[in-house]
Design a protein around this motif. Structure first.
Motif, PDB file in Angstrom:
ATOM      1  N   SER A  34     -15.004  -6.666  62.856  1.00  0.00           N
ATOM      2  CA  SER A  34     -17.171  -7.322  63.065  1.00  0.00           C
ATOM      3  C   SER A  34     -17.953  -8.318  62.350  1.00  0.00           C
ATOM      4  O   SER A  34     -18.743  -8.171  62.021  1.00  0.00           O
ATOM      5  N   PHE A  35     -17.096  -8.806  61.054  1.00  0.00           N
ATOM      6  CA  PHE A  35     -17.386  -9.912  60.811  1.00  0.00           C
ATOM      7  C   PHE A  35     -16.684 -11.500  60.760  1.00  0.00           C
ATOM      8  O   PHE A  35     -17.502 -12.255  59.947  1.00  0.00           O
ATOM      9  N   SER A  36     -16.371 -11.268  62.670  1.00  0.00           N
ATOM     10  CA  SER A  36     -16.045 -12.640  62.676  1.00  0.00           C
ATOM     11  C   SER A  36     -17.193 -13.217  63.261  1.00  0.00           C
ATOM     12  O   SER A  36     -17.374 -14.703  63.402  1.00  0.00           O
TER      13      SER A  36
ATOM     14  N   ALA B 150     -23.534 -11.709  56.058  1.00  0.00           N
ATOM     15  CA  ALA B 150     -22.961 -13.066  56.305  1.00  0.00           C
ATOM     16  C   ALA B 150     -21.262 -13.304  55.598  1.00  0.00           C
ATOM     17  O   ALA B 150     -21.262 -12.814  54.567  1.00  0.00           O
ATOM     18  N   ASN B 151     -20.168 -13.097  56.255  1.00  0.00           N
ATOM     19  CA  ASN B 151     -19.697 -13.639  56.124  1.00  0.00           C
ATOM     20  C   ASN B 151     -19.376 -14.965  55.893  1.00  0.00           C
ATOM     21  O   ASN B 151     -19.215 -15.850  56.075  1.00  0.00           O
ATOM     22  N   ALA B 152     -19.167 -15.525  54.305  1.00  0.00           N
ATOM     23  CA  ALA B 152     -19.380 -17.202  53.986  1.00  0.00           C
ATOM     24  C   ALA B 152     -18.427 -17.370  54.182  1.00  0.00           C
ATOM     25  O   ALA B 152     -18.262 -19.009  54.886  1.00  0.00           O
ATOM     26  N   THR B 153     -16.956 -17.286  54.648  1.00  0.00           N
ATOM     27  CA  THR B 153     -15.755 -18.001  55.303  1.00  0.00           C
ATOM     28  C   THR B 153     -16.217 -18.614  56.808  1.00  0.00           C
ATOM     29  O   THR B 153     -15.503 -19.373  57.268  1.00  0.00           O
ATOM     30  N   ILE B 154     -16.978 -17.727  57.581  1.00  0.00           N
ATOM     31  CA  ILE B 154     -17.336 -18.194  58.479  1.00  0.00           C
ATOM     32  C   ILE B 154     -18.127 -18.914  58.366  1.00  0.00           C
ATOM     33  O   ILE B 154     -19.017 -19.885  59.730  1.00  0.00           O
ATOM     34  N   SER B 155     -20.093 -18.279  58.090  1.00  0.00           N
ATOM     35  CA  SER B 155     -20.910 -19.178  57.868  1.00  0.00           C
ATOM     36  C   SER B 155     -21.171 -20.005  57.075  1.00  0.00           C
ATOM     37  O   SER B 155     -22.128 -20.422  57.374  1.00  0.00           O
TER      38      SER B 155
END
Length: 309
Positions: free
Chosen positions: A93-95, A169-174
């Motif tokens: 869900s956070f990808s 946002a998921n900072a790792t992804i975005s």
């Protein structure tokens, strides 16, 4: 908070050694931190009968006082909002990467230097900074808890701030695509008291992983800074060690003697001029805050192609 209540709380704070720090390389002059002291709410009189002293203010009251000048409304129809609710950033869900905003729409001047607060929580810390530097810097808060972001967006709108924006946002992804699309320079990144994910098998859930470190370093302007802190030593060490591995970054106490540190190299005081909510809660519980301020000292693009050794 009513003025009378605020006055009483201020008197309590003035009688206690637990005072707010106001120091920043941008906004104020650094000074040594004060230590915290705690005592029981009870004292024994000369007749050996316990009498109740006036209790210390609760951390929520001190948070309200710290951010009182924002005059934020708390009567919002959002239900209960939990700041410290842990989520699994590896969940599907956070990808999905956050959509890159139209920077001309979210900021009055999208060419201003940008500060990004990763895991911005309620956003009050960032709003306090944005309110004091409206013409000097833009502020972007990234938060993985969507309901908290909605509240922060309402607050920022009520304050009529045109130099701050919040994103779910998921900072790792975005993070990478967001900052690479921003027209101005990235001058400061903060990661303040991130979710610790204590169990070793959950360390992969911590926000600061090598891809995020690389994205920060690759996009940080020369002289730009990274500020990390945690009330959990193991988390602070993990963040410090990851940035210490990057040759392009140096801790500021190496070149600036005005930056005061303890014997282990942790900053003695918060350099931003305002404490985060988690920081206030942790200090009132007697926890130490481990802080590190790092600067980009090598132009990373040149460093990567071997022009700087």
């Amino acid at each position: 908070m009513a003025s009378s209540s605020r006055s009483r709380l201020m008197l309590q704070l003035q009688s206690s050694p637990r005072l707010m720090l106001r120091l920043s390389p941008f906004l104020a002059i650094p000074s040594p931190s004060s230590s915290l002291s705690f005592s029981s709410n009870f004292r024994v009189s000369s007749s050996a009968q316990p009498t109740l002293q006036q209790p210390y203010p609760r951390s929520s009251e001190i948070v309200a006082l710290e951010y009182a000048d924002l005059n934020l409304s708390y009567n919002l129809d959002l239900g209960h909002v939990r700041i410290r609710q842990h989520v699994n950033p590896l969940s599907s869900s956070f990808s999905v990467p956050a959509q890159v905003p139209d920077w001309n729409q979210v900021f009055a001047d999208p060419t201003l230097p940008l500060m990004v607060d990763i895991g911005c929580g309620s956003g009050r810390f960032l709003m306090w900074l944005a309110k004091r530097t409206p013409k000097e810097r833009n502020f972007l808060g990234l938060e993985i808890r969507q309901r908290i972001v909605k509240r922060a967006e309402i607050w920022a709108k009520d304050l009529a701030l045109n130099n701050i924006h919040f994103l779910f946002a998921n900072a790792t992804i975005s993070f990478k695509q967001l900052v690479e699309s921003y027209p101005g320079p990235l001058v400061l990144v903060s990661i303040l008291c991130p979710d610790p994910h204590f169990k070793k098998r959950h360390h992969k859930r911590r926000v600061l992983q090598k891809p995020l470190v690389g994205a920060i370093v690759d996009n940080l302007m020369l002289g730009g800074q990274v500020f990390v802190q945690s009330d959990v030593l193991q988390v602070a060490l993990d963040m410090r060690n990851q940035f210490d591995e990057v040759e392009a970054l140096k801790h500021l106490d190496v070149s600036n003697p005005a930056i005061l540190c303890d014997s282990e190299g942790w900053l003695l005081s918060n350099p931003m001029g305002i404490r985060t909510e988690r920081e206030i809660h942790a200090e009132l519980e007697g926890a130490k805050i481990f802080r590190r301020l790092i600067a980009q000292v090598i132009v990373q693009a040149m460093y990567k192609v071997g022009k700087i050794r």
